[in-house]
Write a protein that holds these residues in place. Structure first.
Motif, PDB file in Angstrom:
ATOM      1  N   ALA A 136       0.819  -1.217   0.000  1.00 17.26           N
ATOM      2  CA  ALA A 136       0.000   0.000   0.000  1.00 17.26           C
ATOM      3  C   ALA A 136       0.849   1.262   0.000  1.00 17.26           C
ATOM      4  O   ALA A 136       0.342   2.349  -0.283  1.00 17.26           O
ATOM      5  CB  ALA A 136      -0.937  -0.002   1.206  1.00 17.26           C
ATOM      6  N   ALA A 137       2.123   1.152   0.371  1.00 17.98           N
ATOM      7  CA  ALA A 137       3.025   2.313   0.354  1.00 17.98           C
ATOM      8  C   ALA A 137       3.441   2.569  -1.089  1.00 17.98           C
ATOM      9  O   ALA A 137       4.444   2.035  -1.564  1.00 17.98           O
ATOM     10  CB  ALA A 137       4.234   2.051   1.242  1.00 17.98           C
ATOM     11  N   ALA A 138       2.649   3.383  -1.786  1.00 20.91           N
ATOM     12  CA  ALA A 138       2.832   3.503  -3.227  1.00 20.91           C
ATOM     13  C   ALA A 138       2.940   4.934  -3.717  1.00 20.91           C
ATOM     14  O   ALA A 138       2.955   5.160  -4.928  1.00 20.91           O
ATOM     15  CB  ALA A 138       1.671   2.804  -3.945  1.00 20.91           C
ATOM     16  N   GLU A 139       3.007   5.920  -2.818  1.00 20.28           N
ATOM     17  CA  GLU A 139       3.114   7.311  -3.240  1.00 20.28           C
ATOM     18  C   GLU A 139       4.042   8.071  -2.308  1.00 20.28           C
ATOM     19  O   GLU A 139       3.988   7.885  -1.087  1.00 20.28           O
ATOM     20  CB  GLU A 139       1.740   8.001  -3.234  1.00 20.28           C
ATOM     21  CG  GLU A 139       0.792   7.555  -4.306  1.00 20.28           C
ATOM     22  CD  GLU A 139      -0.483   8.373  -4.307  1.00 20.28           C
ATOM     23  OE1 GLU A 139      -0.555   9.369  -5.053  1.00 20.28           O
ATOM     24  OE2 GLU A 139      -1.404   8.019  -3.546  1.00 20.28           O
ATOM     25  N   ARG A 165      -2.665  22.089  -3.426  1.00 16.34           N
ATOM     26  CA  ARG A 165      -3.920  21.413  -3.111  1.00 16.34           C
ATOM     27  C   ARG A 165      -4.203  20.353  -4.160  1.00 16.34           C
ATOM     28  O   ARG A 165      -3.954  20.547  -5.357  1.00 16.34           O
ATOM     29  CB  ARG A 165      -5.058  22.439  -3.069  1.00 16.34           C
ATOM     30  CG  ARG A 165      -6.420  21.885  -2.629  1.00 16.34           C
ATOM     31  CD  ARG A 165      -7.482  22.973  -2.770  1.00 16.34           C
ATOM     32  NE  ARG A 165      -8.773  22.540  -2.260  1.00 16.34           N
ATOM     33  CZ  ARG A 165      -9.220  22.818  -1.052  1.00 16.34           C
ATOM     34  NH1 ARG A 165      -8.464  23.530  -0.214  1.00 16.34           N
ATOM     35  NH2 ARG A 165     -10.405  22.405  -0.663  1.00 16.34           N
ATOM     36  N   SER A 166      -4.740  19.203  -3.701  1.00 18.09           N
ATOM     37  CA  SER A 166      -5.110  18.121  -4.615  1.00 18.09           C
ATOM     38  C   SER A 166      -6.418  17.506  -4.134  1.00 18.09           C
ATOM     39  O   SER A 166      -6.578  17.227  -2.944  1.00 18.09           O
ATOM     40  CB  SER A 166      -4.014  17.052  -4.676  1.00 18.09           C
ATOM     41  OG  SER A 166      -4.379  15.988  -5.531  1.00 18.09           O
ATOM     42  N   GLN A 167      -7.364  17.288  -5.066  1.00 17.58           N
ATOM     43  CA  GLN A 167      -8.689  16.765  -4.727  1.00 17.58           C
ATOM     44  C   GLN A 167      -8.848  15.367  -5.305  1.00 17.58           C
ATOM     45  O   GLN A 167      -8.382  15.080  -6.408  1.00 17.58           O
ATOM     46  CB  GLN A 167      -9.773  17.686  -5.280  1.00 17.58           C
ATOM     47  CG  GLN A 167     -11.169  17.408  -4.755  1.00 17.58           C
ATOM     48  CD  GLN A 167     -11.346  17.837  -3.313  1.00 17.58           C
ATOM     49  OE1 GLN A 167     -10.865  18.898  -2.911  1.00 17.58           O
ATOM     50  NE2 GLN A 167     -12.021  17.009  -2.523  1.00 17.58           N
ATOM     51  N   LEU A 194      -9.272  15.117   0.307  1.00 19.06           N
ATOM     52  CA  LEU A 194      -8.500  16.341   0.086  1.00 19.06           C
ATOM     53  C   LEU A 194      -7.085  16.174   0.601  1.00 19.06           C
ATOM     54  O   LEU A 194      -6.862  15.579   1.671  1.00 19.06           O
ATOM     55  CB  LEU A 194      -9.180  17.522   0.802  1.00 19.06           C
ATOM     56  CG  LEU A 194      -8.449  18.871   0.769  1.00 19.06           C
ATOM     57  CD1 LEU A 194      -8.392  19.407  -0.658  1.00 19.06           C
ATOM     58  CD2 LEU A 194      -9.136  19.875   1.695  1.00 19.06           C
ATOM     59  N   ARG A 195      -6.144  16.692  -0.151  1.00 18.48           N
ATOM     60  CA  ARG A 195      -4.750  16.768   0.279  1.00 18.48           C
ATOM     61  C   ARG A 195      -4.293  18.221   0.193  1.00 18.48           C
ATOM     62  O   ARG A 195      -4.536  18.886  -0.812  1.00 18.48           O
ATOM     63  CB  ARG A 195      -3.839  15.892  -0.598  1.00 18.48           C
ATOM     64  CG  ARG A 195      -4.054  14.395  -0.442  1.00 18.48           C
ATOM     65  CD  ARG A 195      -3.248  13.628  -1.469  1.00 18.48           C
ATOM     66  NE  ARG A 195      -3.395  12.185  -1.321  1.00 18.48           N
ATOM     67  CZ  ARG A 195      -2.944  11.296  -2.203  1.00 18.48           C
ATOM     68  NH1 ARG A 195      -2.313  11.722  -3.307  1.00 18.48           N
ATOM     69  NH2 ARG A 195      -3.115  10.007  -1.996  1.00 18.48           N
ATOM     70  N   GLY A 219     -11.013   7.142  -7.472  1.00 10.74           N
ATOM     71  CA  GLY A 219     -10.310   7.110  -6.195  1.00 10.74           C
ATOM     72  C   GLY A 219      -8.925   7.708  -6.280  1.00 10.74           C
ATOM     73  O   GLY A 219      -8.273   7.895  -5.252  1.00 10.74           O
ATOM     74  N   ASP A 220      -8.455   8.013  -7.486  1.00 14.57           N
ATOM     75  CA  ASP A 220      -7.175   8.702  -7.641  1.00 14.57           C
ATOM     76  C   ASP A 220      -7.358  10.188  -7.352  1.00 14.57           C
ATOM     77  O   ASP A 220      -8.475  10.692  -7.221  1.00 14.57           O
ATOM     78  CB  ASP A 220      -6.636   8.509  -9.061  1.00 14.57           C
ATOM     79  CG  ASP A 220      -6.284   7.066  -9.338  1.00 14.57           C
ATOM     80  OD1 ASP A 220      -5.934   6.351  -8.372  1.00 14.57           O
ATOM     81  OD2 ASP A 220      -6.370   6.650 -10.507  1.00 14.57           O
TER      82      ASP A 220
END
Length: 884
Positions: free
Chosen positions: A81-84, A146-148, A130-131, A154-155
């Motif tokens: 799951a550690a993929a980003e 900002r990233s939505q 939200l990121r 789901g991406d």
């Protein structure tokens, strides 16, 4: 010969190594503690602390990586799951990396800063998809991104730049951290003026809420902690170059503005008019409660604790993450709740926690380096990570910090810790663990031991390091089992798992005062090599001590420890505090042999008699002993030095290239030579026994860049910056060995010739040049005539390294070629028409991120064909030629 089936080939990396950059924010641990990502030069390395193995080297940045941060995974129990992750660099950019099918790809490059991007922080709001992130750079600006989340897949969408904040020169920001509180986003910014500014975002952008004062120097690190069960209060840990840590509490409601205590001490001062009372000193104690509002909610912040204990600047602080309790309940014998980890330049890490009874913060665990190890000046970043004591033992959570020498220093509580044990027994039983690392500067050269059991790398980080396959003993088998388990989940399916990660660093023969430039093993002698430093005119010859031979037998098997010089070996070596020469230690008592046991060629002998009052200076910190498992960083620094056996004098400028004959009786070396210093462009020779000077070979006008002896040692090949190639022929007389110029090609290439190599017959040789070409030459007759027989297609960049395989692959000649842009390719020739074609090349993350400085085929006749490479990107790699 190495015969492989007739089908497609590929070069697959089976070993990666590189040290961490000297930046506090340069390393981060993934959710669950499975992986550590860190900057290694321009690369982002991903390693597994459980297996002490580097799994990937992600290339893409053009300059040093300054900050690496994982994006939290949804499942901390799944390593896949550690993929980003996100990295920032001195190339003024940030990159968002995503892993798919085991390979890391750059999903987006974030540009906007005008200076080196020094640090980055991010928080996610999963229920809102939200990121939000913030980055700092040397241009004194803070950029908010900002990233939505996309509702369908789901991406997440690409990062969007939403706010810029600039600061004046006297308030340059140097550290940041972000948290999402119930009232909104909060961003803490630490400045060079020793203040911390708290910013809040209620949907209209970040605005300043309050300023925390109290530190007396730069704010080096910040860390928010939020209890997701209680939400409030929030805690903010601030670390400073003043060696202190402050903890601030942020809670709901409104408190009194401030209260101040002032005490004045007075004294009598006489003047011409009589006696007057004047204040001598004023002591102020101020505890200020900051009241502010965020998103309509009233909050207050106050100083909760000041942590004293470090003796030098504190570089990093980390709160214990939530996943620690899932992996290791009652971690380290500490109670549940707030736990803070800190690392400092005083070479220590501290684990802080408040007392359950009175909430007084104290240092519960303190680990670190209590001795003055060579090259170790303190710790930078710190983190929690998942370690393992074995395949059948549950994982344990440890602490780790990366140091000045690029290494990770790690400690774990014992695997037997349980909640029933007494606290005093738990806190005093921490033990060091091995972590994957490597060189922290450019790697200039590599050389395989003549029989191929291990290889040596030389770097500008002033060390030579020795790498070998660890395969002996139960611990090695358990590690290989863990590597196979982890590799199955995270490595690309194209990599053969059974051969991955076998190499480890087993010795550090030399810790020098200058950057290393060149290295070569002495053929015909066991465990002996010669090397030259970049700013040093002398070459040094090293002979392994008895403890190393025993260590090789323990780790690699008895076949790797064959020794014909056992009677002449000393026990171990030690390095004086103010010296550059490793001194031999003859016995357990630490006694040093006299000067007669050392040979200094071309110069006067050093006085090796040590005065009694200085005898402790030559004693190693640990008692000399052989190593039976993967050595820790402390063991590498203290137990694995090789004694210096000889010095080779004669050069007038710093060393540049060195080569040793295959029979071990001749050493040839060159130094830097400018056009006005043609007298320094000669090749100097030394001959065993005694390593006496045997003259200078003239033929070039500028620096000789590489030397190679032919397989039968009858010829010496040299290439130079003056674009020429020289071949010297060997002759033997009663006076000793001598060489004479047999053939010379004045303008063999259009630009500098960087590399050369013989084929195994000694009839052909290849040269590589800055003009982007590789040429294959043939000797005719007695070698006085040289003909060009082939030229490979032009490369996209300068050719900086090449090596002709000492064996054929499926009855074909094989040449490995490295370029200035990091490409490594393998070329083969048809035995009939002698035409060369590309067999395979390294692509993607497995190619170097800078010039390839050296590559060497492993001298073995096994079915596994391996190639070691090193380069500008600080990494050392071993690749295997595999069938597709």
């Amino acid at each position: 010969d190495c015969l492989l089936p007739e089908m497609g080939y590929k070069l697959a990396s089976v070993f990666l190594a590189g040290g961490c950059n000297r930046v506090p924010a340069c390393a981060d641990v993934s959710e669950g503690g499975w992986f550590i990502a860190y900057g290694c030069g321009p690369l982002v390395m991903v390693s597994s602390p459980q297996t002490s193995t580097c799994l990937a080297a992600i290339r893409g940045h053009q300059d040093r990586v300054n900050c690496v941060r994982w994006i939290s995974a949804r499942d901390c129990n799944d390593p896949a799951a550690a993929a980003e992750l996100v990295s920032s660099s001195s190339d003024k950019t940030l990159k968002h990396w995503k892993k798919k099918d085991g390979e890391w790809k750059c999903g987006q490059t974030l540009a906007g800063h005008d200076g080196s991007v020094t640090t980055f922080c991010m928080t996610s709001v999963k229920d809102k998809g939200l990121r939000l992130a913030a980055s700092l750079a040397t241009d004194a600006t803070l950029i908010v991104w900002r990233s939505q989340e996309k509702t369908a897949s789901g991406d997440f969408d690409d990062w969007v730049r939403v706010q810029d904040i600039s600061y004046p020169p006297k308030k340059i920001p140097v550290s940041i951290d972000m948290v999402h509180s119930p009232s909104g986003f909060m961003l803490a910014v630490g400045h060079v003026d020793s203040t911390v500014r708290l910013l809040g975002d209620d949907g209209q952008g970040f605005q300043e809420l309050c300023t925390f004062k109290g530190h007396e120097d730069w704010i080096t690190a910040l860390a928010f902690h939020i209890d997701h069960g209680k939400q409030f209060p929030l805690h903010l840990a601030t670390a400073s170059a003043d060696s202190n840590i402050r903890i601030w509490a942020i809670d709901k409601g409104k408190d009194p503005e401030a209260f101040e205590m002032r005490q004045e001490e007075t004294t009598e001062v006489k003047d011409a008019d009589g006696v007057v009372r004047r204040p001598k000193q004023a002591l102020n104690l101020t505890v200020k409660h900051h009241n502010f509002s965020l998103a309509g909610q009233t909050l207050h912040a106050k100083l909760d604790a000041v942590l004293f204990g470090h003796e030098d600047r504190v570089h990093s602080v980390r709160w214990k993450p939530r996943w620690v309790e899932e992996v290791a309940p009652c971690w380290g014998g500490l109670p549940d709740g707030l736990v803070l980890l800190s690392s400092s330049m005083d070479k220590s890490m501290c684990v802080w926690a408040p007392d359950p009874q009175d909430d007084v913060w104290t240092s519960q665990v303190r680990v670190g380096d209590i001795g003055g190890q060579p090259g170790q000046l303190g710790y930078y970043g710190c983190l929690f990570a998942r370690f393992s004591w074995g395949a059948d033992v549950p994982p344990v959570v440890g602490i780790s910090a990366h140091g000045h020498n690029g290494a990770f220093f790690s400690w774990c509580p014992p695997s037997s810790i349980s909640s029933q044990q007494d606290d005093s027994a738990l806190l005093g039983a921490w033990t060091p663990k091995v972590m994957a690392a490597g060189h922290y500067n450019v790697v200039e050269d590599i050389a395989w031991e003549p029989r191929g059991h291990y290889f040596l790398s030389a770097s500008r980080d002033q060390t030579t390091r020795l790498w070998a396959e660890w395969q002996e003993g139960e611990e090695a088998k358990e590690r290989l089992g863990l590597i196979a388990s982890v590799a199955e989940k995270v490595l690309p399916p194209t990599i053969r798992r059974e051969n991955f990660g076998r190499f480890i660093e087993i010795a550090r023969p030399q810790v020098h005062g200058f950057g290393m430039k060149c290295v070569a093993f002495i053929g015909g002698r066991c465990h002996c090599y010669v090397c030259g430093a970049d700013d040093e005119k002398v070459l040094r010859l090293f002979n392994a001590p008895k403890t190393f031979v025993e260590s090789v037998a323990n780790l690699c098997g008895p076949q790797a420890a064959v020794d014909h010089d056992e009677q002449t070996r000393v026990l171990s070596a030690s390095l004086p505090a103010l010296g550059l020469s490793n001194k031999p230690v003859a016995s357990d008592s630490g006694s040093t042999p006299d000067a007669s046991s050392l040979t200094l060629a071309g110069g006067e002998a050093e006085d090796m008699n040590v005065p009694e009052e200085q005898e402790e200076e030559f004693m190693p910190v640990q008692k000399a002993r052989a190593i039976s498992s993967a050595p820790t960083e402390e063991e590498l620094l203290q137990l694995t030095l090789w004694p210096e056996d000889a010095k080779l004098y004669g050069h007038g400028n710093p060393s540049y290239a060195v080569a040793a004959s295959n029979q071990g009786c001749i050493i040839a070396a060159t130094c830097r030579a400018a056009e006005s210093q043609q007298g320094q462009s000669g090749i100097r020779l030394w001959e065993a026994p005694g390593w006496k000077p045997r003259g200078v070979l003239n033929g070039h006008k500028l620096t000789v860049t590489q030397l190679r002896f032919s397989p039968d040692d009858s010829l010496l090949l040299s290439v130079s910056r003056d674009r020429s190639i020289c071949i010297f022929a060997r002759s033997t007389s009663e006076l000793g060995t001598s060489f004479s110029l047999r053939a010379k090609l004045e303008k063999a290439h259009e630009r500098i010739v960087w590399a050369c190599s013989w084929d195994r017959s000694g009839r052909y040789f290849a040269t590589g040049s800055r003009d982007k070409t590789v040429k294959v030459w043939e000797l005719c007759g007695d070698g006085s005539q040289v003909n060009l027989v082939a030229q490979l297609p032009k490369f996209d960049s300068a050719v900086t390294a090449l090596d002709w395989a000492p064996y054929s692959v499926s009855e074909r000649s094989c040449i490995a070629i490295g370029t200035e842009e990091g490409e490594v390719s393998v070329w083969t020739s048809d035995p009939v028409n002698k035409e060369w074609e590309k067999l395979t090349s390294l692509q993607g993350e497995f190619a170097h991120a800078g010039a390839v400085h050296a590559l060497r085929w492993r001298p073995t006749n096994a079915t596994s064909v391996q190639l070691a490479t090193c380069g500008e990107d600080h990494s050392v790699r071993v690749h295997e030629l595999q069938q597709e």
